[in-house]
Design an enzyme around this catalytic site. Structure first.
Site, short mmCIF file in Angstrom:
data_model
loop_
_atom_site.label_atom_id
_atom_site.label_comp_id
_atom_site.label_asym_id
_atom_site.label_seq_id
_atom_site.Cartn_x
_atom_site.Cartn_y
_atom_site.Cartn_z
N THR A 101 -6.09 2.11 -2.45
CA THR A 101 -5.22 0.94 -2.49
C THR A 101 -4.25 1.66 -3.40
OG1 THR A 101 -6.48 -0.89 -1.78
CG2 THR A 101 -4.49 -1.31 -3.05
N LYS A 177 -1.23 -2.97 3.09
CA LYS A 177 -2.16 -3.46 2.34
C LYS A 177 -1.75 -4.13 1.05
CE LYS A 177 -6.34 -3.56 0.49
NZ LYS A 177 -6.97 -2.62 0.13
#
Length: 302
Positions: A101, A177
Site C-alpha cells: 500500500t 486502495k
C-alpha cells in the site's frame, strides 16, 4: 503469445506475503521467498518453497514474476533498486507486481523506473487480511497493461478471489486502495469508539458485539477487529502503525487534490495517539486503547 508463468518470487514474508507465498505453493507455482528474517525463510522452505533467502537477488534469474508485499514505498525501492536489489538481476520482461500500500505518486515513480529497465509493472494493492491471503482469497485492485495482466495471470489466480482491473495507468490501483484505506481506517476507529462507549456505559461487550453484527450498524471491520477486542488478543494481524502510515497516505492524497477529509484526519489522529502511547506494534484494534477508563478484556487500568 505470452509465455506461461511457472515461477514467482515473493518479497516480504509478513502476514500477507507469507500467505500469498503459501497460496502460490498450493497452486503449484515454483515459489521463492525473501524476508529479512532467516527463520521465516526457513519456515517457508519447510512448507514447500523452492528456495527462500534474506537476499532476493539470490534467485532472481529463476523467476518469471516478482511480487512485493512489503510495508512502504521505501521498502519497495530498497528491495528493487538497493544495494542487493532484485531489479537489475531479473531477466528483461519479467513483470514486477507491487502489492504494497503506497501513494499513487510513488507507484508511478517506481513504474517509470522499472519500465526504464525493461521490466513491466502491475500496480496491484490487495485487501483481505492474512487468513484470506493464505487461502488464495484476496481482493486485488490492479492497474497496468493488458499484456502484464496476462503474464501474471497464474499468480493472480493463485492469490486472489477477485481481481479488479482499475485501469491501464500505473497509480490507478494505488488510488483505489487509498480510497479503500480511508474507509478501513475510519471503520476501525469508529468501531473502537463504539465498543469503548458500551464498556463505559456498562453494556456487556459480548452483547454489544452480537447486536451490532446482526444489525445495520455492522461492517466487516467491526465484525473482524472487535472480535480481537472481545478476545483481549492484540497479536498483530495488521498493526496500529500500518494505519498511521496508510491514513497518512490518505490525507496526503486529499491534500494533493485539494479535497477535505475530516473523518480520515480524525481517524489518523487516533491511530497516531495510540502509537505514541506505545501501542503501535499491536493489532490495529488496539486503537481502542485511546479510551482510558473503559473496562476491556485482557487489559488492566485502561
Amino acid at each position: 503469445m505470452t509465455p506461461k508463468m511457472n515461477s514467482v518470487g515473493v518479497i516480504g514474508l509478513g502476514s500477507m506475503g507469507y500467505g500469498v507465498a503459501i497460496s502460490c505453493i498450493a497452486a503449484g507455482l515454483e515459489t521463492y521467498g525473501s524476508d529479512i528474517r532467516p527463520e521465516v525463510c526457513a519456515r517457508l522452505v519447510a512448507e514447500g518453497a523452492a528456495d527462500a533467502s534474506t537476499s532476493p537477488a539470490a534467485f532472481a534469474g529463476r523467476l518469471d514474476a516478482v511480487i512485493l508485499l512489503v510495508v512502504s514505498a521505501t521498502q519497495c525501492e530498497e528491495a528493487l533498486f538497493g544495494e542487493d536489489g532484485i531489479a537489475p538481476k531479473l531477466r528483461p520482461g519479467v513483470p514486477v507486481v507491487i502489492s504494497a500500500t503506497i501513494a499513487p505518486a510513488d507507484s508511478r515513480r517506481l513504474g517509470a523506473r522499472l519500465a526504464g529497465m525493461g521490466l513491466p509493472m502491475l500496480d496491484a494493492p490487495v485487501s483481505g487480511g492474512s487468513i484470506k491471503a493464505g487461502k488464495g482469497q484476496l481482493t486485488v485492485m490492479a492497474a497496468g497493461a493488458p499484456e502484464t495482466f496476462d503474464a501474471v495471470a497464474p499468480l493472480l489466480d493463485a492469490m486472489a478471489e477477485k481481481v479488479y482491473r482499475t485501469g491501464t495507468q500505473i497509480g490507478d490501483g494505488a488510488m483505489v486502495k487509498t480510497v479503500h484505506q480511508l474507509l478501513a481506517g475510519v471503520h476501525i476507529a469508529v468501531a473502537a469508539e463504539a465498543m469503548a462507549l458500551a464498556a463505559r456505559a456498562g453494556i456487556p461487550l459480548e452483547l454489544m458485539y452480537d447486536v451490532v453484527t446482526h444489525s445495520a450498524g455492522n461492517s466487516w471491520m467491526f465484525a473482524d477487529r472487535m472480535q480481537h477486542v472481545l478476545d483481549g488478543d492484540y497479536t498483530p494481524r495488521s498493526a496500529v502503525d500500518i494505519f498511521v502510515k496508510d491514513l497518512g497516505l490518505v490525507n496526503a492524497t486529499g491534500d494533493s487534490l485539494s479535497f477535505p477529509l475530516p473523518l480520515a484526519r480524525k481517524a489518523y489522529e487516533l491511530f497516531a495517539k495510540a502509537s505514541e502511547q506505545g501501542f503501535g506494534k499491536l493489532d490495529d484494534s488496539a486503537v481502542i486503547m485511546n479510551y482510558v477508563g473503559s473496562e476491556l478484556p485482557g487489559t488492566r487500568d485502561n
